[in-house]
Design an enzyme around this catalytic site. Structure first.
Site, PDB file in Angstrom:
ATOM      1  N   ALA A  67       0.861  -1.176   0.000  1.00 49.17           N
ATOM      2  CA  ALA A  67       0.000   0.000   0.000  1.00 49.17           C
ATOM      3  C   ALA A  67       0.898   1.228   0.000  1.00 49.17           C
ATOM      4  O   ALA A  67       2.060   1.154   0.443  1.00 49.17           O
ATOM      5  CB  ALA A  67      -0.881  -0.021   1.238  1.00 49.17           C
ATOM      6  N   GLY A 112       0.838  -5.021   1.034  1.00 46.35           N
ATOM      7  CA  GLY A 112      -0.357  -5.131   0.195  1.00 46.35           C
ATOM      8  C   GLY A 112      -0.080  -5.782  -1.154  1.00 46.35           C
ATOM      9  O   GLY A 112      -1.004  -6.305  -1.787  1.00 46.35           O
ATOM     10  N   GLU A 115      -0.201  -9.386  -0.527  1.00 44.24           N
ATOM     11  CA  GLU A 115      -1.612  -9.710  -0.258  1.00 44.24           C
ATOM     12  C   GLU A 115      -2.432  -9.792  -1.546  1.00 44.24           C
ATOM     13  O   GLU A 115      -3.281 -10.666  -1.694  1.00 44.24           O
ATOM     14  CB  GLU A 115      -2.190  -8.660   0.703  1.00 44.24           C
ATOM     15  N   GLU A 135       4.679  -5.111   7.521  1.00 46.89           N
ATOM     16  CA  GLU A 135       3.860  -4.082   8.178  1.00 46.89           C
ATOM     17  C   GLU A 135       4.258  -3.789   9.621  1.00 46.89           C
ATOM     18  O   GLU A 135       4.196  -2.641  10.069  1.00 46.89           O
ATOM     19  CB  GLU A 135       2.374  -4.468   8.139  1.00 46.89           C
TER      20      GLU A 135
END
Ligand code: CO8
Length: 262
Positions: A67, A112, A115, A135
């Site tokens: 992200a 992300g 993911e 993270e």
């Protein structure tokens, strides 16, 4: 919606290549990119000319480096939940749509990015690909489905190892763990991925889709909405904590974070 070329599309007969296109930020996912990704995947999910979707990243260096940390920096709890939910909607679409989805990981697949790759039906990786859920080093947790998809793929203990340590693993180790189904030399990556996708596209689509649906159900995609919701809210609650603020500020300042949270 207006498309801003944050996602590039290339259609070969039966195969749609969806390429995240922010190479200057190593294809990090900001809100606009996630929205665009969602829109193109939604269209593809009902487009009869698309039989297989390949998700990949622009450039040689990165699939998706997570992200967008810089965009997340100013978010409050509610905005963080919304951002996580948006990413989770994209991931759910990849996982549940009635088309096979292949993640072609051509470099960094972090946070992300890892993911999104895991939300695809399977992952093929170039031999220079790097995976990780870093993270906790930012004062965060995975927020696009990593808390449940990683353990499904690699087992609970390995998932905890990866998430607690935030360590990066190269393609061969990711293969050994079961995260990746094939490792391909980088020089022939794009052509081999296309061969694989074309091969899948020539099979019976209803049969592929039915097997996808059954395997998803048998491997506990049931309860997906509950897991997504729980993760998004846990992710959002971390925003505003001293560690979260410090973690993202340290990334922007290119320094190591000093965590004090208990
Ligand atoms: N977000 C924003 N910008 C990024 C990101 C990112 N995730 N990753 C890289 N960039 C940018 C860098 O800031 C840099 O920009 P600039 O040139 O303007 O300084 C550019 O991309 C190139 O990056 P580097 O110079 O750092 O390249 P290196 O080759 O030295 O390093 C790395 C590559 C190792 C990939 C490094 O960039 C890195 O560690 N990036 C961050 C990886 C990461 O921590 N990802 C996880 C993010 S958190 C996350 O994904 C949570 C998901 C759930 C979200 C839920 C939302 C609420």
């Amino acid at each position: 919606m207006t498309l801003n070329n944050l996602v590039l599309l290339r259609q070969d007969p039966g195969v749609l290549v969806v390429q995240v296109n922010r190479p200057a930020a190593l294809n990090a996912l900001n809100t606009d990119t996630l929205r665009e990704l969602y829109a193109v995947l939604k269209d593809a999910s009902v487009d009869a000319s698309v039989r297989v979707i390949v998700l990949t990243g622009e450039g040689e260096k990165s699939f998706i480096a997570g992200a967008d940390i810089l965009e997340m920096t100013g978010k409050d709890n509610r905005e963080a939940v919304e951002f996580s939910k948006l990413g989770n909607e994209v991931a759910k679409l990849l996982e549940l749509m009635p088309k096979p989805t292949i993640a072609a990981v051509n470099g960094f697949a972090l946070g992300g990015g890892c993911e999104m790759a895991m939300a695809c039906d399977f992952i093929v990786a170039a031999d220079n690909a790097v995976f990780g859920q870093p993270e906790v080093g930012l004062g965060l947790i995975p927020g696009f489905g990593g808390t449940f998809r990683l353990m499904k793929l690699v087992g609970l203990a390995r998932a905890k190892d990866l998430i607690f340590s935030g360590r990066k693993v190269k393609a061969p180790e990711a293969f050994q763990m079961g995260l990746v189904s094939q490792v391909i030399p980088a020089a022939e990556f794009r052509s081999k991925v296309m061969d694989l996708a074309v091969n899948v596209s020539r099979n019976s689509l209803p049969a592929v889709v039915k097997s996808k649906q059954l395997m998803n159900e048998f491997s506990e995609s049931v309860g997906l909405n509950f897991k997504v919701d729980a993760e998004s809210h846990a992710f959002g609650r971390l925003f505003g904590s001293s560690d979260q603020v410090e973690g993202l500020a340290a990334f922007a300042a290119k320094r190591k974070p000093q965590f004090e949270g208990i």
